[in-house]
Design a protein around this motif. Structure first.
Motif, mmCIF file in Angstrom:
data_model
loop_
_atom_site.group_PDB
_atom_site.id
_atom_site.type_symbol
_atom_site.label_atom_id
_atom_site.label_comp_id
_atom_site.label_asym_id
_atom_site.label_seq_id
_atom_site.Cartn_x
_atom_site.Cartn_y
_atom_site.Cartn_z
ATOM 1 N N LYS A 29 22.676 67.681 -70.079
ATOM 2 C CA LYS A 29 22.304 66.321 -70.303
ATOM 3 C C LYS A 29 22.651 65.412 -69.462
ATOM 4 O O LYS A 29 21.835 64.427 -68.994
ATOM 5 N N ARG A 30 23.740 65.482 -68.718
ATOM 6 C CA ARG A 30 24.091 64.636 -67.406
ATOM 7 C C ARG A 30 23.270 64.928 -66.369
ATOM 8 O O ARG A 30 22.921 63.873 -65.695
ATOM 9 N N GLU A 31 22.834 66.007 -65.902
ATOM 10 C CA GLU A 31 22.070 66.393 -64.859
ATOM 11 C C GLU A 31 20.667 65.882 -65.201
ATOM 12 O O GLU A 31 20.117 65.502 -64.193
ATOM 13 N N LEU A 32 20.209 65.977 -66.551
ATOM 14 C CA LEU A 32 18.960 65.495 -66.515
ATOM 15 C C LEU A 32 18.964 63.906 -66.519
ATOM 16 O O LEU A 32 17.912 63.533 -66.095
ATOM 17 N N ALA A 33 19.788 63.418 -66.971
ATOM 18 C CA ALA A 33 19.953 61.956 -67.008
ATOM 19 C C ALA A 33 19.816 61.482 -65.390
ATOM 20 O O ALA A 33 19.266 60.554 -65.298
ATOM 21 N N ALA A 34 20.485 62.125 -64.626
ATOM 22 C CA ALA A 34 20.507 61.866 -63.063
ATOM 23 C C ALA A 34 19.003 62.198 -62.546
ATOM 24 O O ALA A 34 18.754 61.342 -62.020
ATOM 25 N N ILE A 35 18.745 63.123 -62.859
ATOM 26 C CA ILE A 35 17.013 63.386 -62.261
ATOM 27 C C ILE A 35 16.246 62.470 -62.793
ATOM 28 O O ILE A 35 15.465 61.654 -61.981
ATOM 29 N N PHE A 36 16.168 61.834 -64.152
ATOM 30 C CA PHE A 36 15.246 60.932 -64.698
ATOM 31 C C PHE A 36 15.575 59.726 -64.004
ATOM 32 O O PHE A 36 14.832 58.643 -63.973
ATOM 33 N N ALA A 37 16.935 59.409 -63.840
ATOM 34 C CA ALA A 37 17.491 57.937 -63.248
ATOM 35 C C ALA A 37 16.777 58.038 -61.782
ATOM 36 O O ALA A 37 16.115 56.904 -61.386
ATOM 37 N N ARG A 38 16.656 59.053 -61.036
ATOM 38 C CA ARG A 38 16.067 59.086 -59.551
ATOM 39 C C ARG A 38 14.391 58.954 -59.803
ATOM 40 O O ARG A 38 13.903 58.382 -58.915
ATOM 41 N N ALA A 39 13.853 59.695 -60.762
ATOM 42 C CA ALA A 39 12.483 59.512 -60.974
ATOM 43 C C ALA A 39 12.118 58.016 -61.319
ATOM 44 O O ALA A 39 11.372 57.473 -60.954
ATOM 45 N N ALA A 40 13.083 57.297 -62.239
ATOM 46 C CA ALA A 40 12.735 56.025 -62.482
ATOM 47 C C ALA A 40 12.978 54.956 -61.411
ATOM 48 O O ALA A 40 12.077 53.997 -61.194
ATOM 49 N N ASP A 41 13.947 55.260 -60.739
ATOM 50 C CA ASP A 41 14.240 54.626 -59.411
ATOM 51 C C ASP A 41 12.989 54.832 -58.518
ATOM 52 O O ASP A 41 12.340 53.606 -57.852
ATOM 53 N N GLY A 42 12.554 55.764 -58.340
ATOM 54 C CA GLY A 42 11.026 55.984 -57.330
ATOM 55 C C GLY A 42 10.000 55.520 -57.999
ATOM 56 O O GLY A 42 9.335 54.706 -57.356
ATOM 57 N N ALA A 43 9.700 55.483 -59.531
ATOM 58 C CA ALA A 43 8.713 54.936 -60.080
ATOM 59 C C ALA A 43 8.730 53.075 -59.777
ATOM 60 O O ALA A 43 7.741 52.723 -59.467
ATOM 61 N N ARG A 44 9.936 52.712 -60.043
ATOM 62 C CA ARG A 44 10.165 51.172 -59.751
ATOM 63 C C ARG A 44 9.933 50.984 -58.538
ATOM 64 O O ARG A 44 9.106 49.792 -57.923
ATOM 65 N N ASP A 45 10.509 51.467 -57.514
ATOM 66 C CA ASP A 45 10.306 51.099 -56.077
ATOM 67 C C ASP A 45 8.955 51.230 -55.744
ATOM 68 O O ASP A 45 8.433 50.563 -54.652
#
Length: 237
Positions: A207-223
Motif C-alpha cells: 500500500k505504501r509503494e502504491l500510494a507513492a506511485i499514485f502520488a507521482r502520477a497525480a503530481d504529473g497530472a496536475r503539472d
C-alpha cells in the motif's frame, strides 16, 4: 503485500488526485481480456470542475487529464497470496538435475521461486489535453504550429521527469504532400495531448509503494494540466 482490492486501488488513486487539487468525474471501470481490469476518470482542477458540475458548461475552458489505471488481475491475485499461496495451487513433482554427477555429492536444490522484478502489477496512463474550443480557435499558421509543438515538448520533458514514459501527440488535417511546418499548407491541430505512463511493479509493492506511485502520477497530472494551460496562454500572447 497486504490484500489489495480493485476498489482500494481506485480509491487510492482518487485520493492522490484530490490531495493535489484535482477533482475527478466520469468514473468508469471494466475488464479487458484476458485478465485485465481498468479504472478510468477525467480529472480537472477542482475549481474548474465545480464550474462544470454547476451546469455552466459555456464558462469552462480548461485542460483535462484522462486517467486510466490498468491492473493485471492475475498479478494482483499473486501479490495478495504470495509465492507460498501460489504453491497451494501447484502439484510438486521430482525433476532430476541434469548437472548431477554419479558418485559425487548431489548438487544444491534448484533456487526457490520468486517474483520476477520485470513483471508489472499494472500501469497508470495519463493523457492531458486542451479543450476542443482552444484548438478550434487557433489559426492555421505553420510558425505557430511549430512553436506549439516546441512548447508542448518542453512541458513533456519537465513533467515527464517523474514518469516512466512520456509522449507528445499532435494530430492535424494534412493535405497530400503537406507537412507540419510547410509554409504552403494550412494545417490546424485537430488533436493535441501529452501522455505519461507510470509503472506499478509486482514485486515488493504494498500500500505504501502504491500510494507513492499514485502520488507521482497525480503530481504529473496536475503539472501537465498547468503546463498545457500555460502553453495555450502563451499561444495567444
Amino acid at each position: 503485500m497486504a490484500e489489495i482490492t480493485r476498489h482500494q486501488l481506485g480509491a487510492l488513486l482518487l485520493s492522490a488526485l484530490r490531495d493535489r487539487g484535482l477533482g475527478a468525474r466520469d468514473l468508469f471501470e471494466g475488464r479487458q481480456e484476458p485478465l485485465s481490469w481498468f479504472f478510468r476518470a477525467v480529472a480537472y482542477d477542482q475549481s474548474e470542475l465545480d464550474i462544470l458540475e454547476s451546469g455552466a458548461l459555456d464558462a469552462l475552458h480548461a485542460p483535462s487529464a484522462m486517467i486510466e489505471l490498468v491492473i493485471d488481475e492475475m498479478a494482483l491475485g499473486l501479490a495478495n497470496i504470495g509465492i507460498e499461496g501460489l504453491g497451494t495451487y501447484l502439484a510438486a513433482s521430482a525433476v532430476p538435475r541434469h548437472d548431477a554427477v554419479p558418485g559425487h555429492e548431489a548438487p544444491e536444490p534448484l533456487a526457490a521461486l520468486e517474483l520476477d522484478g520485470e513483471v508489472m502489477l499494472g500501469y497508470v496512463h495519463i493523457d492531458v489535453a486542451p479543450p476542443a474550443l482552444w484548438l478550434d480557435e487557433r489559426e492555421s499558421n505553420p510558425s505557430r504550429n511549430d512553436a506549439l509543438a516546441t512548447r508542448l515538448s518542453r512541458v513533456a520533458q519537465e513533467v515527464g521527469a517523474v514518469s516512466d514514459t512520456v509522449e507528445v501527440h499532435i494530430e492535424g488535417a494534412l493535405d497530400p504532400g503537406g507537412g507540419w511546418t510547410d509554409p504552403t499548407e494550412n494545417v490546424r491541430p485537430a488533436g493535441v495531448a501529452v501522455h505519461f505512463t507510470f509503472d506499478i511493479p509486482l514485486a515488493d509493492t504494498g500500500k505504501r509503494e502504491l500510494a507513492a506511485i499514485f502520488a507521482r502520477a497525480a503530481d504529473g497530472a496536475r503539472d501537465a494540466v498547468e503546463g498545457m494551460r500555460s502553453v495555450f496562454r502563451g499561444d495567444h500572447e
